[in-house]
Design a protein around this motif. Structure first.
Motif, short mmCIF file in Angstrom:
data_model
loop_
_atom_site.label_atom_id
_atom_site.label_comp_id
_atom_site.label_asym_id
_atom_site.label_seq_id
_atom_site.Cartn_x
_atom_site.Cartn_y
_atom_site.Cartn_z
N ALA A 81 0.97 -6.83 -3.07
CA ALA A 81 1.90 -7.23 -2.01
C ALA A 81 1.21 -7.44 -0.66
O ALA A 81 1.58 -8.32 0.09
CB ALA A 81 3.01 -6.20 -1.87
N THR A 82 0.21 -6.64 -0.35
CA THR A 82 -0.43 -6.79 0.96
C THR A 82 -1.73 -7.56 0.86
O THR A 82 -2.53 -7.52 1.79
CB THR A 82 -0.72 -5.41 1.58
N ASP A 83 -1.95 -8.24 -0.26
CA ASP A 83 -3.14 -9.04 -0.43
C ASP A 83 -4.42 -8.20 -0.21
O ASP A 83 -5.19 -8.46 0.71
CB ASP A 83 -3.13 -10.22 0.56
N PRO A 84 -4.63 -7.19 -1.06
CA PRO A 84 -5.76 -6.28 -0.84
C PRO A 84 -7.09 -6.91 -1.24
O PRO A 84 -7.13 -7.97 -1.86
CB PRO A 84 -5.44 -5.11 -1.77
N ASP A 85 -8.19 -6.26 -0.83
CA ASP A 85 -9.51 -6.71 -1.23
C ASP A 85 -9.96 -6.02 -2.51
O ASP A 85 -10.70 -6.58 -3.30
CB ASP A 85 -10.54 -6.39 -0.13
N ILE A 86 -9.52 -4.78 -2.67
CA ILE A 86 -9.96 -4.05 -3.86
C ILE A 86 -8.79 -3.29 -4.45
O ILE A 86 -7.92 -2.78 -3.73
CB ILE A 86 -11.13 -3.09 -3.52
N ILE A 87 -8.74 -3.26 -5.78
CA ILE A 87 -7.71 -2.49 -6.46
C ILE A 87 -8.41 -1.49 -7.37
O ILE A 87 -9.29 -1.85 -8.15
CB ILE A 87 -6.77 -3.39 -7.30
N LEU A 95 10.72 -1.72 -4.19
CA LEU A 95 9.44 -1.03 -4.32
C LEU A 95 8.28 -2.00 -4.09
O LEU A 95 7.29 -1.65 -3.44
CB LEU A 95 9.31 -0.39 -5.70
N VAL A 96 8.42 -3.21 -4.61
CA VAL A 96 7.34 -4.18 -4.44
C VAL A 96 7.26 -4.63 -2.99
O VAL A 96 6.17 -4.86 -2.45
CB VAL A 96 7.54 -5.38 -5.39
N ALA A 97 8.41 -4.71 -2.33
CA ALA A 97 8.42 -5.15 -0.93
C ALA A 97 7.95 -4.07 0.01
O ALA A 97 7.58 -4.35 1.15
CB ALA A 97 9.83 -5.59 -0.55
N GLU A 98 7.94 -2.82 -0.45
CA GLU A 98 7.65 -1.70 0.45
C GLU A 98 6.31 -1.79 1.18
O GLU A 98 6.26 -1.59 2.39
CB GLU A 98 7.76 -0.39 -0.32
N PRO A 99 5.20 -2.09 0.48
CA PRO A 99 3.94 -2.19 1.21
C PRO A 99 3.99 -3.21 2.35
O PRO A 99 3.42 -2.98 3.42
CB PRO A 99 2.93 -2.63 0.15
N MET A 100 4.71 -4.32 2.14
CA MET A 100 4.83 -5.34 3.20
C MET A 100 5.63 -4.78 4.35
O MET A 100 5.33 -5.03 5.52
CB MET A 100 5.55 -6.57 2.65
N GLU A 128 -8.11 -16.00 -8.77
CA GLU A 128 -7.32 -16.64 -7.72
C GLU A 128 -7.62 -16.10 -6.33
O GLU A 128 -7.74 -16.83 -5.37
CB GLU A 128 -5.84 -16.34 -7.98
N ARG A 129 -7.65 -14.78 -6.24
CA ARG A 129 -7.66 -14.15 -4.93
C ARG A 129 -8.99 -13.51 -4.58
O ARG A 129 -9.09 -12.83 -3.58
CB ARG A 129 -6.60 -13.05 -4.89
#
Lengths: 300, 595
Positions: free
Chosen positions: B447-453, B391-396, B480-481
């Motif tokens: 996972a995809t290093d987003p800009d906003i959550i 599930l965590v790998a799915e967005p990648m 961090e990000r």
């Protein structure tokens, strides 16, 4: 050096892990022993029926293999029929036909029904209305009536009976699948999947399908027994398997004239149908219990 | 000399399982005196609810009482027959449940349910019972009591339903009232009303209350004595002052330390990245969202819910904007509308300078790796039949072209970053605890290093100690990000910890927006002031919630007829730069009064 130290430790832990898996498998088998028993029984029956042509004592279609209309004896375990054919051999070979009918027609209805249910449930809108109303129209006729009509068009044979029964049961599978998809579609994980950018195909096949499948497996196991009953019914009416095929329903139909002289002729195919139907119903029930992950969560 | 009416001695409750009995409650002992409030506090799974159910003989079938006794006026409840128990339930000990909707029968009117309870325990005529019922509704400060008698549970709001439950519980003048999380499902302002109602009624009737809760604020507000439970054991017992002011047990100290307290955040969070003058990451202009209500045979649109009404705000890179408000204020709707998960009526959403208003799912797909969402219920938002590693790998898998091995390495890094191990990747969601599941959801969002959550009530369902850990994790990830958060929450104390700026929502509009410190400590809008005043403090010496607001205020509904045009909202600046503003109250959009 660190590597050298690591290696034996790893193999050791691998050994214990294997032992752990073995242990939990045995525990699981003990916990689900009834399911295990039913599964074993089904596989034995399948194996027996597939190889029946090679080991049955008599050719199922060979006439006068013994005296006519005899009750069960040591040479003819289930007795003989009006042409002197060995009923035990006929039942065993007929079981393959029965299982084949059930399996093929369930595959037909499952593949069509599930596609319809998934598409209607996931996309909604006019597609849902069109598909589900079409299913409703089919649903308003009795299954066996649709099957009868289809056989009348296609012509009486066992293959056509399979197709007819398969198509007749489609609305049922579509409804169940549609309902399950509606439930799953409204759960947040579907929205979560949309929000990570998953495509429609991905959501349907990767996320929804595995959650719908357990229900569908249970439904189709029970549907298997329905299909077997329906096929026997069609054969009994002379619309399915044709004589001299040892199909159970056809055997029942043929034997009804000799009911008073040789009751075993009637009982044995009837009991066979009942046993198979019972086994698949119980199997479906056990599968439902096992696949219900909520149930598992409660116990552990 | 205080008179003890209920004595619990060395109560041990276990759950039957194949391997034997798992003890859920160990050696619980306490006394309850007439007219006092005893709070049983603990995190989920501490055995507090099961103990309270045992007092009424309501344990589920899988539970057994291994040893111990519960004496009510010298009689042992645990040895009673079902018929004797029935006389005690409702008559001597009454219970209020957490979810007032499920505890009331939906098919019977409020009146019928009240009268039924009264007739069970008192030998009076139906007319008298009716009179008593109406009187009890009045006592519970329910306006138009006679009319309410004919109504059904679904026609009442959550707060009203809980009032009905209290009226029902007190109808037979029980000596003990067991309240299991009575206000957890309610908004803070309603919670304040219900708590003060319970306290007033306690003084009027002299009822002793056993209050089961996880909320230290509620404890400080209500309790005379406190019993702290952890994993089925009683950890600490004492008066509310002793336990909350000078906790002895390490667990109690930890629990109290984890409770987010408003005003405890010393320095407001500073933006780590660029100045505010740079172009904001996300801009919302005049956003409105409406839902159709279809009625009648032809299911025509008869009226519409104005869920979000002319909302404008922006979020800079690395910034947290919190949306706070009570349930139904439209805060979650905004979050979904920004991600184009629901259609927008009017207004514009600009992300990284691009206008993404009303983009279809297909258009949004490539953008989704920059905008992620964390949901309230981590269990429900993870597919139960997939391994969490998958599930965590799915967005990648969707957004990046990398090999399986690379993906595995990245997933592993994410798991380690959120405090989980490599083995955890092979497990299924139901094998984790609530906090761990939320960590998985965070890892998935990252996972995809987003800009906003967009974090929609992402810590509301968690225990306080876990809540604090998740907030810490989210803050360090932000540093961090350089992540931006749209943090949607109803909990002001949590919001204070994480956000740079706060927007307060009411009836679909932002009524006040400004930096965290000034909004929470110098609230200008009446609604913000009311909201902040309703938050219970964990300091038992502080003045308790006022008796005000006992009578339910007019309920406003955001449902409007078609063609309704809201008046343009007028903003009043509080400071010169305009970074803190409130909605001009004379121009504020009002809902209709619910009849």
């Amino acid at each position: 050096m660190a590597n050298e130290l690591h290696k034996p430790q790893n193999t050791n832990s691998y050994f214990w892990a294997t032992l752990g898996v073995l242990h939990s498998t045995i525990k699981w088998l003990v916990k689900r022993r009834f399911l295990f028993f039913l599964g074993l029984l089904t596989s034995i029956l399948v194996a027996l029926s597939l190889s029946a042509n090679h080991w049955v004592p008599f050719d199922p279609e060979q006439m006068a293999a013994g005296p006519r209309l005899k009750p069960p004896s040591s040479s003819h375990w289930f007795g003989t029929d009006e042409f002197g054919r060995d009923i035990f051999s006929r039942i065993m070979v007929g079981m393959r036909l029965t299982l084949q009918v059930g399996f093929v027609s369930v595959c037909i209805s499952l593949s069509i029904g599930m596609t319809v249910g998934l598409i209607a449930g996931y996309f909604g809108g006019w597609l849902e209305r069109l598909l589900m109303r079409a299913m409703d129209v089919l649903f308003s006729f009795t299954e066996i009536l649709i099957a009868l009509a289809l056989v009348a068009v296609l012509g009486p044979s066992l293959e056509n009976a399979m197709i007819a029964i398969g198509i007749a049961a489609v609305p049922f599978y579509a409804r169940v699948c549609y309902g399950a998809v509606l439930v799953e579609r409204n759960k947040p994980y579907t929205e979560a999947a949309i929000s990570i950018g998953a495509s429609h195909a991905r959501i349907i096949f990767y996320h929804l399908l595995p959650n719908v499948l357990p229900i569908m497996i249970v439904v189709s196991t029970i549907g298997l027994s329905n299909a077997i009953l329906a096929a026997s019914g069609l054969s009994y009416l002379g619309l399915g398997a044709q004589p001299p095929s040892p199909e159970w329903g056809a055997m029942l139909a043929a034997s009804k004239n000799y009911f008073q002289r040789a009751p075993s002729l009637l009982f044995i195919p009837g009991l066979s149908i009942m046993t198979i139907v019972l086994i698949f119903n119980l199997l479906g029930d056990q599968l439902r219990q096992m696949l219900d992950y909520n149930d598992q969560g409660k116990h552990s | 000399m205080k008179q003890s009416i209920l004595t619990v001695e060395k109560l041990r409750i276990g759950f039957k399982s194949k391997t034997g009995i798992n003890t859920a409650v160990h050696e619980l002992s306490f006394e309850l005196n007439a007219g006092e409030t005893l709070a049983i506090v603990g995190e989920s799974g501490s055995g507090k609810s099961i103990s309270s159910l045992a007092l009424l003989g309501l344990l589920p079938k899988s539970a057994t009482i291994e040893s111990g006794s519960v004496h009510l006026h010298g009689q042992d409840i645990l040895k009673m027959k079902e018929s004797e128990l029935r006389r005690i339930r409702g008559g001597k000990i009454a219970m209020i449940f957490q979810e007032p909707m499920t505890a009331l029968t939906p098919v019977l009117s409020i009146g019928e349910q009240l009268i039924e309870g009264i007739l069970c325990h008192q030998m009076i005529s139906k007319q008298q019972a009716y009179k008593t019922a109406v009187e009890m509704l009045r006592v519970a400060r329910i306006p138009e009591a006679e009319k309410r008698m004919q109504q059904f549970p679904h026609q009442l709001s959550g707060g009203m339903r809980q009032r009905v439950m209290i009226a029902m519980a007190l109808a037979c003048r029980p000596q003990i009232l067991v309240a299991d999380e009575p206000t957890t499902a309610l908004d803070v302002t309603v919670q304040a009303q219900i708590l003060s109602l319970m306290r007033t009624l306690q003084q009027e009737f002299g009822t002793a209350i056993i209050l089961v809760t996880h909320d230290m604020g509620v404890v400080a507000e209500m309790a005379d004595r406190v019993l702290v439970m952890c994993q089925g054991r009683q950890i600490e017992k004492g008066t509310v002052l002793q336990v909350l002011k000078t906790p002895q047990a390490a667990y109690t100290q930890k629990l109290l330390g984890a409770v987010p307290v408003m005003g405890n955040v010393k320095d407001s969070r500073q933006l780590i990245s660029a100045s505010m003058s740079a172009r904001p990451l996300l801009e919302i202009n005049d956003l409105s969202v409406r839902f159709d209500i279809r009625e009648g045979l032809l299911s025509r649109v008869k009226s519409r819910v104005h869920a979000v009404e002319q909302v404008s705000f922006s979020i800079a890179k690395g910034e947290t904007l919190a949306l706070v408000g009570e349930s139904g204020s439209g805060k979650s709707t905004i979050g979904r509308a920004i991600l184009n998960l629901i259609p927008i009526e009017t207004g514009a959403v600009r992300f990284k300078g691009r206008d993404i208003t009303g983009w279809s799912n297909r258009l949004m797909r490539p953008l989704r790796n920059d905008m992620q969402m964390i949901f309230q219920d981590p269990m429900a938002s993870l597919n139960p039949r997939k391994k969490v590693g998958k599930l965590v790998a799915e967005p990648m898998q969707i957004h990046t072209r990398c090999s399986k091995a690379e993906r595995y390495q990245k997933t592993l890094k994410l798991f380690e970053r959120v405090g989980l191990s490599e083995q955890d990747m092979q497990r299924y969601p139901h094998q984790f605890s609530g906090g761990q599941r939320q960590r998985i959801c965070i890892a998935r969002a990252l996972a995809t290093d987003p800009d906003i959550i967009v974090a929609d009530e992402c810590v509301s369902a968690l225990d306080v100690s876990v809540q604090a850990q998740i907030i810490e994790l989210m803050k360090s990830l932000q540093d961090e990000r350089c992540l931006s958060y749209l943090f949607i929450s109803h909990d002001l104390a949590v919001v204070e910890q994480i956000s740079h700026r706060v927007a307060v929502m009411n009836m679909g509009q932002i009524v006040e927006l400004g930096d965290t410190q000034s909004v929470l400590h110098m609230p200008q809008h009446v609604y913000t002031q009311k909201l902040i005043a309703a938050v219970p403090s964990i300091d038992p010496e502080q003045t308790k919630l006022t008796q005000k607001g006992l009578i339910q205020e007019e309920l406003l509904s955001p449902i409007k007829p078609i063609g309704y045009k809201p008046t343009t909202s007028v903003i009043k600046k509080i400071n010169s730069s305009g970074s803190h503003w409130i909605l001009d109250q004379s121009h504020q959009y009002r809902g209709n009064i619910v009849k």
